[in-house]
Design a protein around this motif. Structure first.
Motif, PDB file in Angstrom:
ATOM      1  N   ALA A  33       0.836  -1.207   0.000  1.00 34.15           N
ATOM      2  CA  ALA A  33       0.000   0.000   0.000  1.00 34.15           C
ATOM      3  C   ALA A  33       0.867   1.251   0.000  1.00 34.15           C
ATOM      4  CB  ALA A  33      -0.919  -0.017   1.224  1.00 34.15           C
ATOM      5  N   PHE A  34       1.882   1.292   0.865  1.00 36.33           N
ATOM      6  CA  PHE A  34       2.774   2.457   0.908  1.00 36.33           C
ATOM      7  C   PHE A  34       3.588   2.562  -0.378  1.00 36.33           C
ATOM      8  CE2 PHE A  34       2.110   2.094   5.528  1.00 36.33           C
ATOM      9  CZ  PHE A  34       1.833   3.419   5.818  1.00 36.33           C
ATOM     10  N   ALA A  35       4.064   1.408  -0.881  1.00 35.81           N
ATOM     11  CA  ALA A  35       4.874   1.424  -2.093  1.00 35.81           C
ATOM     12  C   ALA A  35       4.070   1.924  -3.298  1.00 35.81           C
ATOM     13  CB  ALA A  35       5.418   0.024  -2.377  1.00 35.81           C
ATOM     14  N   SER A  36       2.790   1.576  -3.358  1.00 38.72           N
ATOM     15  CA  SER A  36       1.961   2.033  -4.473  1.00 38.72           C
ATOM     16  C   SER A  36       1.766   3.547  -4.425  1.00 38.72           C
ATOM     17  CB  SER A  36       0.606   1.318  -4.456  1.00 38.72           C
ATOM     18  OG  SER A  36      -0.137   1.655  -3.287  1.00 38.72           O
ATOM     19  N   LEU A  37       1.628   4.103  -3.226  1.00 38.22           N
ATOM     20  CA  LEU A  37       1.512   5.560  -3.099  1.00 38.22           C
ATOM     21  C   LEU A  37       2.796   6.240  -3.537  1.00 38.22           C
ATOM     22  CD1 LEU A  37      -0.303   5.829   0.363  1.00 38.22           C
ATOM     23  CD2 LEU A  37      -1.314   6.149  -1.898  1.00 38.22           C
ATOM     24  N   LEU A  38       3.937   5.679  -3.106  1.00 34.17           N
ATOM     25  CA  LEU A  38       5.227   6.249  -3.485  1.00 34.17           C
ATOM     26  C   LEU A  38       5.431   6.171  -4.996  1.00 34.17           C
ATOM     27  CD1 LEU A  38       7.958   7.440  -2.706  1.00 34.17           C
ATOM     28  CD2 LEU A  38       8.790   5.111  -2.335  1.00 34.17           C
ATOM     29  N   GLU A  39       5.088   5.041  -5.583  1.00 36.82           N
ATOM     30  CA  GLU A  39       5.237   4.880  -7.028  1.00 36.82           C
ATOM     31  C   GLU A  39       4.325   5.847  -7.782  1.00 36.82           C
ATOM     32  OE1 GLU A  39       5.583   1.222 -10.252  1.00 36.82           O
ATOM     33  OE2 GLU A  39       4.759   0.859  -8.256  1.00 36.82           O
ATOM     34  N   GLY A  41       3.353   8.788  -6.672  1.00 34.24           N
ATOM     35  CA  GLY A  41       3.952  10.111  -6.550  1.00 34.24           C
ATOM     36  C   GLY A  41       5.125  10.315  -7.483  1.00 34.24           C
ATOM     37  N   LEU A  42       5.962   9.290  -7.621  1.00 35.68           N
ATOM     38  CA  LEU A  42       7.131   9.407  -8.497  1.00 35.68           C
ATOM     39  C   LEU A  42       6.729   9.495  -9.965  1.00 35.68           C
ATOM     40  CD1 LEU A  42       9.501   6.796  -6.775  1.00 35.68           C
ATOM     41  CD2 LEU A  42       9.650   9.294  -6.672  1.00 35.68           C
ATOM     42  N   GLU A  43       5.651   8.821 -10.350  1.00 36.34           N
ATOM     43  CA  GLU A  43       5.232   8.832 -11.748  1.00 36.34           C
ATOM     44  C   GLU A  43       4.368  10.038 -12.095  1.00 36.34           C
ATOM     45  OE1 GLU A  43       3.420   5.214 -12.928  1.00 36.34           O
ATOM     46  OE2 GLU A  43       5.220   3.997 -12.630  1.00 36.34           O
ATOM     47  N   THR A  44       3.629  10.552 -11.104  1.00 38.56           N
ATOM     48  CA  THR A  44       2.733  11.673 -11.386  1.00 38.56           C
ATOM     49  C   THR A  44       3.513  12.939 -11.702  1.00 38.56           C
ATOM     50  OG1 THR A  44       1.031  10.737  -9.961  1.00 38.56           O
ATOM     51  CG2 THR A  44       0.844  13.067 -10.490  1.00 38.56           C
ATOM     52  N   GLY A  45       4.496  13.213 -10.866  1.00 40.58           N
ATOM     53  CA  GLY A  45       5.345  14.376 -11.129  1.00 40.58           C
ATOM     54  C   GLY A  45       4.775  15.665 -10.573  1.00 40.58           C
ATOM     55  N   HIS A  46       3.531  15.990 -10.867  1.00 41.56           N
ATOM     56  CA  HIS A  46       2.921  17.224 -10.388  1.00 41.56           C
ATOM     57  C   HIS A  46       1.955  16.902  -9.246  1.00 41.56           C
ATOM     58  CE1 HIS A  46       0.034  15.574 -13.281  1.00 41.56           C
ATOM     59  NE2 HIS A  46      -0.912  16.208 -12.609  1.00 41.56           N
ATOM     60  N   SER A  47       1.850  17.825  -8.326  1.00 44.79           N
ATOM     61  CA  SER A  47       0.967  17.675  -7.157  1.00 44.79           C
ATOM     62  C   SER A  47       1.202  16.341  -6.450  1.00 44.79           C
ATOM     63  CB  SER A  47      -0.515  17.774  -7.574  1.00 44.79           C
ATOM     64  OG  SER A  47      -0.768  18.994  -8.232  1.00 44.79           O
ATOM     65  N   SER A  48       2.473  15.915  -6.395  1.00 39.81           N
ATOM     66  CA  SER A  48       2.771  14.604  -5.820  1.00 39.81           C
ATOM     67  C   SER A  48       3.511  14.695  -4.496  1.00 39.81           C
ATOM     68  CB  SER A  48       3.606  13.786  -6.817  1.00 39.81           C
ATOM     69  OG  SER A  48       4.820  14.462  -7.108  1.00 39.81           O
ATOM     70  N   GLY A  49       3.579  15.890  -3.929  1.00 38.99           N
ATOM     71  CA  GLY A  49       4.344  16.070  -2.693  1.00 38.99           C
ATOM     72  C   GLY A  49       3.902  15.150  -1.580  1.00 38.99           C
ATOM     73  N   THR A 142      -5.830  11.934 -10.048  1.00 35.83           N
ATOM     74  CA  THR A 142      -4.690  11.052  -9.817  1.00 35.83           C
ATOM     75  C   THR A 142      -5.147   9.605  -9.695  1.00 35.83           C
ATOM     76  OG1 THR A 142      -3.553  12.823  -8.613  1.00 35.83           O
ATOM     77  CG2 THR A 142      -2.703  10.590  -8.336  1.00 35.83           C
ATOM     78  N   GLY A 143      -4.523   8.733 -10.464  1.00 37.44           N
ATOM     79  CA  GLY A 143      -4.819   7.302 -10.396  1.00 37.44           C
ATOM     80  C   GLY A 143      -3.653   6.545  -9.789  1.00 37.44           C
ATOM     81  N   LEU A 144      -3.946   5.483  -9.080  1.00 37.69           N
ATOM     82  CA  LEU A 144      -2.898   4.715  -8.395  1.00 37.69           C
ATOM     83  C   LEU A 144      -2.043   3.954  -9.402  1.00 37.69           C
ATOM     84  CD1 LEU A 144      -2.046   3.997  -5.403  1.00 37.69           C
ATOM     85  CD2 LEU A 144      -3.223   1.836  -5.790  1.00 37.69           C
ATOM     86  N   SER A 145      -0.724   4.021  -9.217  1.00 35.38           N
ATOM     87  CA  SER A 145       0.212   3.249 -10.034  1.00 35.38           C
ATOM     88  C   SER A 145       0.744   2.089  -9.205  1.00 35.38           C
ATOM     89  CB  SER A 145       1.384   4.135 -10.484  1.00 35.38           C
ATOM     90  OG  SER A 145       0.934   5.197 -11.294  1.00 35.38           O
ATOM     91  N   ALA A 146       0.653   0.905  -9.751  1.00 33.62           N
ATOM     92  CA  ALA A 146       1.119  -0.290  -9.046  1.00 33.62           C
ATOM     93  C   ALA A 146       1.955  -1.132 -10.002  1.00 33.62           C
ATOM     94  CB  ALA A 146      -0.054  -1.094  -8.510  1.00 33.62           C
ATOM     95  N   GLY A 147       3.266  -0.882 -10.003  1.00 32.94           N
ATOM     96  CA  GLY A 147       4.161  -1.586 -10.905  1.00 32.94           C
ATOM     97  C   GLY A 147       5.242  -2.354 -10.168  1.00 32.94           C
ATOM     98  N   TRP A 148       6.443  -2.340 -10.724  1.00 33.85           N
ATOM     99  CA  TRP A 148       7.524  -3.153 -10.171  1.00 33.85           C
ATOM    100  C   TRP A 148       7.930  -2.702  -8.774  1.00 33.85           C
ATOM    101  CZ3 TRP A 148      12.011  -0.931  -8.586  1.00 33.85           C
ATOM    102  CH2 TRP A 148      12.292   0.365  -9.038  1.00 33.85           C
ATOM    103  N   LEU A 149       7.778  -1.396  -8.463  1.00 33.17           N
ATOM    104  CA  LEU A 149       8.178  -0.903  -7.147  1.00 33.17           C
ATOM    105  C   LEU A 149       7.335  -1.536  -6.043  1.00 33.17           C
ATOM    106  CD1 LEU A 149      10.050   1.017  -5.619  1.00 33.17           C
ATOM    107  CD2 LEU A 149       8.314   2.797  -5.874  1.00 33.17           C
ATOM    108  N   CYS A 150       6.030  -1.705  -6.302  1.00 33.30           N
ATOM    109  CA  CYS A 150       5.151  -2.349  -5.321  1.00 33.30           C
ATOM    110  C   CYS A 150       5.633  -3.764  -5.006  1.00 33.30           C
ATOM    111  CB  CYS A 150       3.730  -2.419  -5.857  1.00 33.30           C
ATOM    112  SG  CYS A 150       2.872  -0.854  -5.886  1.00 33.30           S
ATOM    113  N   VAL A 151       5.950  -4.492  -6.066  1.00 34.17           N
ATOM    114  CA  VAL A 151       6.388  -5.876  -5.886  1.00 34.17           C
ATOM    115  C   VAL A 151       7.730  -5.918  -5.163  1.00 34.17           C
ATOM    116  CG1 VAL A 151       7.027  -8.008  -7.069  1.00 34.17           C
ATOM    117  CG2 VAL A 151       5.132  -6.612  -7.929  1.00 34.17           C
TER     118      VAL A 151
END
Length: 445
Positions: A33-39, A41-49, A142-151
């Protein structure tokens, strides 16, 4: 051959390994769950603080909580099998083969467990993201990103913690000479603390107290919890590692005039200090985290009472923080329940011996209840100390008082909940174990 033996062993101890698997799956979900939020934020770029700040502040010490929960559960499972592992040594298995077999068993259990935890973790990430959107902290698009970082973070951390626990515990078991390990008084039963455990516990206490002290010199703002929260976690884990020393004074009650059942319970708790500490450890973490984080947030809420102010970040984050704290407390509660159930089930042989020594079922149940109450009491005291490492410096900076703001019933609910968890996990399991005939219990694995 090694894989076949590992599979057969897991099947023979399925109940114990399922308890470990449940902790791994839940921990993986929390980290994912935390990793998906971080991923995101890293992919969104804007308003991701906030999508980066929140996992960075809370995710870091959540990793420590999950890792400790997985390590303690897996270690307890392997610890209960030390005599069995010694038997393998007596039929010419080498220490290296013992370690390899234990690691293979752990991997067999861990791989499906962490896989099961990934999807619920993504769902939890969606829930937290929804709260951030509702609070106006993240753009609605903003949509949730769940890729390799989550895993990598979710599955990787749980798997690494499980393998590390297997390596540490199997090394201890494999190093015991077979004849001594098969005896009644093996080194694992008489030595309270190894050097590594003592050094780790003291080191974490130093780290926790340093973070607590550093909190006093931080600016009053949203980042204040970045040191106050980890301070309580570090102290809680440090006290959990050193908890066998806190159990030893209980032996004094074995000579007090408190009734035969109470004296026997006190003596058992003292002699089996390592076992008692293994049961108390996750409870220390539960109480420390629950009291520390909830009173930290209630102190924050007390500062922001009154009409909501536009742009007030702390007030907007409050619902999200309570949700995350609930998730962490839920994980800790699962660790406590699984540890207590597994530890009590492994005592069937001991219960059988007591029954054959003329003890009644009621006396055995009373003894276990007293032991559970004593263990819970020790854990609550140590957990409260850990919580103070978070709340005292945080409250001093926020309000100028060392006493955290918040209702007294909240602490009583935490303490009462901890006792209730212990009793609900211990008493029904003991009743079930006592249904086995004493003579049959002597041959229980």
């Amino acid at each position: 051959m090694m894989w076949r033996l590992a599979f057969l062993t897991v099947r023979a101890h399925l109940g114990s390994y399922l308890a470990s698997a449940a902790v791994m799956a839940t921990g993986t979900a929390l980290l994912t769950a935390f990793a998906s939020l971080l991923e995101t934020g890293l992919e969104t770029g804007h308003s991701s603080g906030f999508l980066i700040m929140l996992p960075a502040i809370l995710g870091g010490w959540t990793v420590a909580i999950v890792a400790f929960g997985v390590v303690s559960t897996v270690s307890l499972t392997i610890q209960h099998r030390e005599q069995e592992l010694a038997l393998l040594r007596s039929i010419a298995a080498t220490p290296r083969q013992i370690r390899q077999n234990v690691v293979l068993e752990t991997v067999i259990v861990a791989l499906p467990a962490v896989a099961v935890g990934l999807l619920p973790g993504v769902a939890l990430g969606e829930v937290v993201l929804g709260r951030l959107v509702d609070g106006g902290l993240v753009a609605a698009s903003t949509g949730l990103s769940a890729g390799w970082l989550c895993v990598a973070v979710g599955a990787g951390t749980s798997l690494a913690a499980a393998v590390a626990a297997a390596l540490i515990s199997s090394r201890r078991a494999a190093s015991i000479p077979p004849v001594r390990a098969l005896g009644e008084a093996s080194p694992s039963a008489t030595r309270l603390l190894g050097r590594a455990r003592a050094a780790g516990g003291l080191g974490l206490l130093v780290v926790g107290l340093s973070l607590a002290t550093g909190t006093l010199f931080m600016e009053n703002g949203p980042l204040l919890s970045s040191t106050a929260g980890p301070a309580g976690v570090a102290v809680a884990v440090g006290l959990a590692l050193l908890s066998p020393l806190a159990v030893t004074p209980v032996g004094w009650f074995s000579r007090a005039r408190l009734g035969a059942t109470t004296r026997l319970a006190a003596r058992n708790t003292r002699v089996r200090a390592r076992h008692s500490a293994g049961v108390a450890s996750p409870l220390i973490l539960l109480v420390g985290i629950a009291a520390g984080t909830l009173y930290m947030q209630s102190t924050e809420d007390s500062v922001h009472r009154g009409p909501a102010v536009a742009g007030d970040v702390s007030a907007q984050l409050a619902p999200v923080n309570y949700l995350i704290v609930t998730m962490i407390i839920g994980f800790s509660a699962i660790v406590v329940i699984n540890t207590l159930v597994a530890a009590t089930r492994r005592r069937r042989r001991e219960f059988g011996l007591l029954r054959l020594s003329a003890a009644t079922r009621g006396q055995v149940l009373a003894m276990v209840t007293v032991e559970a109450a004593v263990t819970a009491g020790i854990a609550i005291v140590l957990g409260t100390v850990a919580a103070a490492a978070t709340t005292v410096p945080y409250s001093l900076v926020k309000t100028g008082s060392p006493i955290a703001s918040g209702p007294a019933w909240m602490y009583l609910a935490i303490v009462g909940g901890a006792f209730l968890l212990v009793m609900l996990a211990t008493i029904p399991t003991t009743v079930g174990a006592l249904r086995t005939r004493p003579i049959d219990a002597l041959s229980a694995a």
